[in-house]
Design a protein around this motif. Structure first.
Motif: not given
Length: 287
Positions: A3-9
């Motif tokens: 997900s976009a949130q996981s990629q950001n992390k």
């Protein structure tokens, strides 16, 4: 698929790891040099005279020469660099002359220091008859300082918002009054940063000073004679390890390296702290 949130992390974690890696390398390098050199740093070592054959020599004259040559080179560099930066940012148009000045500045910045050293030896040491001297080293070191200082000055001035100039001119100030009293004070933090980076590089320079200032020092200290030999800390560290005959040359090199690191750190703090204060003051912070 992440997900976009996981990629950001994940991206944040990678950036943190990269930053920590650089920090660890720096700490390891500085730690090793300081652990080896700090036991050598005594008052007699820092202020004493060096010796070519006897153990226990100091680096007092070399420490003085390091700052003396740096001060002279900055004295020669800053007026020309700041003036050129102001011209390029405030007066020069987008024409062939301006492009030629920028190209010349960028080309000079890419010249290896050994080439500048040979140029300085040919021009200042031989042609002008200065010999291996403090003034010859300072003038050649000026060529190393100029490109960075010109570029930093120009970019710092360009970052000052245009409405600062417009407000000053609207109040009746001349263009020069606007530059001197409005633009330069607001550009000063960036200019100070450029001076700090340039000074740190100049303090550690060896090739230029070996060929122009030499590997000898005056036996009287402090000696303000610009025609005296101008061996600096960095040159002395190279000299004792390359051709030195002193039995404790490894200890002298360790101590000189540690002193050079501490000197550069203190020098950077002396400029960085006022720069931060000016930035906060310009931003209107009361802290």
């Amino acid at each position: 698929m992440l997900s976009a949130q996981s990629q950001n992390k994940m991206a944040t974690a990678i950036m943190w790891l990269a930053g920590m890696l650089i920090l660890l390398i720096l700490v390891a390098f500085l730690g090793y040099m300081l652990i080896k050199g700090l036991p050598v740093l005594t008052w007699d070592f820092i202020t004493g005279q060096s010796s070519d054959i006897n153990a226990g020599g100091g680096v007092g004259a070399q420490l003085f020469n390091s700052f003396y040559i740096l001060g002279l080179s900055m004295l020669f560099s800053l007026p020309a660099a700041v003036g050129a930066g102001i011209y390029l940012a405030e007066y020069a148009g987008n024409n062939r002359l301006t492009n030629m000045i920028r190209l010349s500045t960028e080309s000079l910045a890419t010249v290896p220091s050994i080439v500048l050293a040979l140029f300085g030896m040919i021009i200042f040491v031989n042609m002008f008859g200065m010999g291996f001297s403090i003034i010859g080293g300072s003038l050649t070191l000026m060529l190393l300082n100029l490109p960075v200082l010109v570029r930093v000055t120009e970019e710092s001035i360009r970052t000052v918002p245009a409405y600062y100039r417009e407000a000053s001119l609207a109040l009746g100030a001349t263009k020069w009054q606007t530059i001197w009293q409005v633009v330069l004070p607001n550009a000063m933090p960036g200019i100070i940063t450029g001076i700090t980076l340039t000074a740190g590089r100049a303090l550690g320079e060896t090739a230029i000073l070996i060929f122009t200032a030499g590997t000898t020092v005056s036996r009287s200290m402090p000696d303000f004679n610009v025609m005296a030999g101008g061996e600096t800390l960095a040159v002395h560290m190279w000299y004792v390890m390359a051709v030195g005959l002193v039995p404790d040359r490894v200890a002298i090199a360790d101590g000189t390296g540690a002193l050079l690191i501490i000197t550069i750190l203190i020098f950077n703090l002396m400029f960085t702290l006022p720069s931060k204060y000016i930035q906060r003051k310009m931003a209107g912070s009361g802290q």
